[in-house]
Design an enzyme around this catalytic site. Structure first.
Site, mmCIF file in Angstrom:
data_model
loop_
_atom_site.group_PDB
_atom_site.id
_atom_site.type_symbol
_atom_site.label_atom_id
_atom_site.label_comp_id
_atom_site.label_asym_id
_atom_site.label_seq_id
_atom_site.Cartn_x
_atom_site.Cartn_y
_atom_site.Cartn_z
ATOM 1 N N GLU A 112 8.261 13.835 30.210
ATOM 2 C CA GLU A 112 8.221 14.285 28.814
ATOM 3 C C GLU A 112 8.184 13.124 27.815
ATOM 4 O O GLU A 112 9.100 12.951 27.001
ATOM 5 C CB GLU A 112 9.413 15.206 28.534
ATOM 6 C CG GLU A 112 9.354 16.489 29.347
ATOM 7 C CD GLU A 112 10.454 17.482 28.995
ATOM 8 O OE1 GLU A 112 11.353 17.120 28.216
ATOM 9 O OE2 GLU A 112 10.414 18.613 29.512
ATOM 10 N N PRO A 113 7.126 12.339 27.852
ATOM 11 C CA PRO A 113 7.036 11.198 26.928
ATOM 12 C C PRO A 113 6.954 11.655 25.477
ATOM 13 O O PRO A 113 6.276 12.628 25.159
ATOM 14 C CB PRO A 113 5.736 10.514 27.357
ATOM 15 C CG PRO A 113 4.913 11.626 27.934
ATOM 16 C CD PRO A 113 5.901 12.513 28.646
#
EC number: 3.2.1.123
Length: 517
Positions: free
Chosen positions: A230-231
Site C-alpha cells: 500500500e504505497p
C-alpha cells in the site's frame, strides 16, 4: 536415452502435483502458471508481524505462532499460500547492518511451509511508513522528513515525543484513525524523499531487496517479492496532483519499482515481482509497463486490495483490474481483503467474484500477532482446541492446478456444488488437474462427481484433493467436472457405484458405506 530414474522422478512430481519449477505468468492469458504449463490458483492468508522481532514464533501453537501446527491447519482448509511479512526493520535495523538471524527465521518459515504445499509471497509491509508517524513499516534510519512540518501537522499541533523511543505517545496517536496520518506533511515527505532517493535511501531499499532475493533465488515455493505494501503517493502538499488516481503510479512508483527491479534482477531472474498502485486506483492504474519493461511481463504480478470503504464496488474493482492485466500483460493477485469479522455475506460475495474472474487471493489476516489496531485475527483463543480457528470460513472447493485453459469455476457455499470447466492444451506437460475439497466440512455424508469426457478421478491419500487425469491426451478438449454433496438420505440409500458411458463418468463416495466396511 532418458534413464529410468529420471522417468520415475518426473512421474513422482506429476503424481504429487509438485514441481521444482518457479511460478510464472502467461502474458497472453494473465494467468499464473507452473513449470508444467498448468494454470495455478492460490487461496491464502496474511502472516504479518508489525513489531519486534518482526516475525512470528515458529514453535508451539498460540496467538503469536506460525508453526507447523498452523501450517497443518492451513493445509487442511485448502489455503495453499501465505503473504509473509518480510520486514525492513527486521532485516536492516540499522543502515547497512543486516540481521542474518532474522532472514534465517524467514527462510525456515518458507521452507517448512513448502513441506505442506504452502507457497509464500514475501511482502515488505508498511502502514504510514513508520512508528514515528504512529504506525509501522520502516526502520528509523530511513525516515527523512527534511522539508516538512513537524508530525502530525496540519492534522494537529506537533505531538510530544517519548524520550525513550523517539515516537509519539500512544494516547496521542489514538486521537485519530491510523490512516489519517498519511495526510500529514511529515509522512508524505518521508515517502517522497524515499522515492526521490534523497541521501541514497532508495538505493538502500534496493539493496534490501537484492539481498533478500539472493537468499530466496533458488526457492520455487516463493511466489514472488512484493516490493511494498500500500504505497502512499508522496508529498501531496507540495504536489497535490499526486492525489489524482494514476498520477503517483506513473510519476513516483514506476521509476521506483524499476530501480528495485533492477537490483533484484542482478541476482534473481526467475521470481515474480509483485507491484502495487496507490490504494485509491478505483479505475485504471497509472503504470504504463511492468517493472523492468516488456521483457519481464511473464514475471510480473499486479497486487491489489479490496476494502469497503474506501472501495465501493466489488464487481467494478475486478473489471478494472482485469483491464489493467490485459493492458500490462501481467498476472494479478488480490493480496488483501477482509476474511475476519462477522460480515460473512460480503466475504462470500468476494470469494464468488474471485472465482468468476479467476483471481487468487490472500485474506487479512491469519492472526493479529499483537498488533493493537489490527486485533481482528482469525484465532479465537478463548475456545479450546485448534478447530476454533474461524479460518474454516475461507475453506472452499477450488482448482489448485488446471492442466489447460480454465474457462470457469465456481463453488456454491449454500449447496456445496462445485463446477470446473477447462480446455486441454497441447503445450501443457502434465495432464493432471488438482481440485482441493474439504470433505469433512462440506461433504460430511459423502460426495459424488460427474466428469465429461471420461477422465480418471482419484482422491488423494489424505482426501484433501481430487486428481483429474487425462486418459488419452487430446488437445482442445473441453472438460466439465462437477462435485456434489450427498444428502443424509442419499448417504443411507445410495451405494458406491461407478457408471461409465462413452464420454461420461459418475461416481458416489458414501461415508456411511465406508464405515460399514
Amino acid at each position: 536415452m532418458i534413464s529410468v530414474a529420471l522417468i520415475i522422478l518426473f512421474l513422482a512430481k506429476v503424481i504429487s502435483g509438485k514441481s521444482d519449477d518457479f511460478i510464472s505468468v502467461n502474458p497472453e492469458t494473465n494467468m499464473l502458471i507452473d513449470g508444467y504449463g498448468r494454470e495455478r490458483f492460490f487461496h491464502g492468508t496474511n502472516v504479518v508481524v508489525k513489531h519486534f522481532p518482526f516475525h512470528p514464533e515458529t514453535t508451539g501453537f498460540n496467538k503469536d505462532t506460525f508453526s507447523e501446527d498452523d501450517m497443518k491447519i492451513l493445509q487442511k482448509f485448502g489455503l495453499n499460500s501465505i503473504r509473509l511479512g518480510m520486514m525492513l526493520p527486521g532485516y536492516v535495523p540499522k543502515r547497512e547492518e543486516y540481521n542474518e538471524t532474522y532472514i534465517k527465521v524467514i527462510q525456515s518459515i518458507v521452507t517448512t511451509a513448502a513441506k505442506y504445499g504452502i507457497y509464500t509471497l514475501l511482502d515488505m509491509h508498511q502502514d504510514v511508513f513508520s512508528p514515528k508517524f504512529c504506525v509501522e513499516g520502516m526502520p528509523d534510519w530511513i525516515v527523512n522528513t527534511q522539508g516538512a512540518k513537524d508530525f502530525p501537522m496540519p492534522l494537529h499541533k506537533p505531538f510530544n515525543l517519548d524520550p525513550k523511543t523517539g515516537y509519539p505517545y500512544p494516547e496521542d496517536c489514538a486521537k485519530f484513525s491510523w490512516a489519517d496520518y498519511y495526510f500529514t506533511e511529515a509522512a508524505g515527505q518521508a515517502f517522497q524523499n524515499l522515492y526521490d532517493n534523497v541521501d541514497g535511501l532508495r538505493d538502500e531499499w534496493a539493496q534490501f531487496w537484492k539481498k533478500t532475493a539472493d537468499v530466496f533465488k533458488e526457492e520455487p515455493s516463493v511466489i514472488g517479492y512484493e516490493l511494498i505494501n500500500e504505497p502512499f503517493c508522496g508529498n501531496v502538499f507540495k504536489h497535490p496532483t499526486l492525489l489524482i488516481p494514476g498520477v503517483a503510479d506513473y510519476l513516483n512508483l514506476q521509476p521506483t519499482y524499476d530501480a528495485l527491479q533492477k537490483a533484484i534482477r542482478q541476482v534473481d531472474e526467475e521470481h515474480n515481482i509483485f507491484f502495487e498502485g496507490v490504494t485509491w486506483d478505483f479505475f485504471e492504474v497509472g503504470f504504463t509497463e511492468v517493472p523492468g519493461g516488456k521483457q519481464y511481463q511473464n514475471r510480473s504480478v499486479l497486487s491489489y486490495h479490496y476494502y469497503e470503504p474506501p472501495d465501493f464496488s466489488k464487481k467494478l474493482n475486478f473489471e478494472a483490474r482485469l483491464l489493467d492485466l490485459k493492458r500490462l500483460k501481467c498476472g494479478g493477485f488480490l493480496t488483501e481483503m477482509f476474511t475476519v469479522g462477522t460480515d460473512f455475506n460480503s466475504m462470500f460475495e468476494m470469494f464468488d467474484l474471485c472465482d468468476k474472474f479467476k483471481q487468487s487471493w490472500h485474506g487479512w489476516m491469519y492472526k493479529s500477532y499483537g498488533c493493537i489496531e489490527q486485533n481482528l485475527g482469525c484465532l479465537n483463543m478463548s475456545s479450546p482446541g485448534k478447530e476454533s480457528i474461524q479460518i474454516a470460513n475461507t475453506s472452499r472447493t477450488y482448482p489448485q492446478a488446471v492442466a489447460g485453459r480454465t474457462q470457469s469455476y465456481a463453488f456454491d457455499i449454500k449447496t456445496k456444488v462445485f463446477t470446473l470447466v477447462y480446455e486441454t492444451v497441447g503445450s501443457c506437460k502434465s495432464g493432471r488437474t488438482i481440485v482441493y475439497f474439504n470433505k469433512n466440512l462440506h461433504y460430511p455424508n459423502g460426495y459424488r462427481y460427474e466428469i465429461n469426457p471420461n477422465f480418471k478421478v482419484t482422491p488423494s491419500e489424505n482426501e484433501y484433493f481430487l486428481y483429474l487425469d487425462e486418459v488419452n491426451k487430446v488437445p482442445n478438449t473441453v472438460v466439465t467436472f462437477k462435485l456434489f454433496p450427498l444428502s443424509f438420505t442419499d448417504s443411507e440409500d445410495i451405494h458406491p457405484v461407478t457408471v461409465m458411458g462413452d464420454k461420461h463418468l459418475s461416481e458416489n463416495h458414501n461415508e456411511n458405506e465406508k464405515k460399514k466396511k
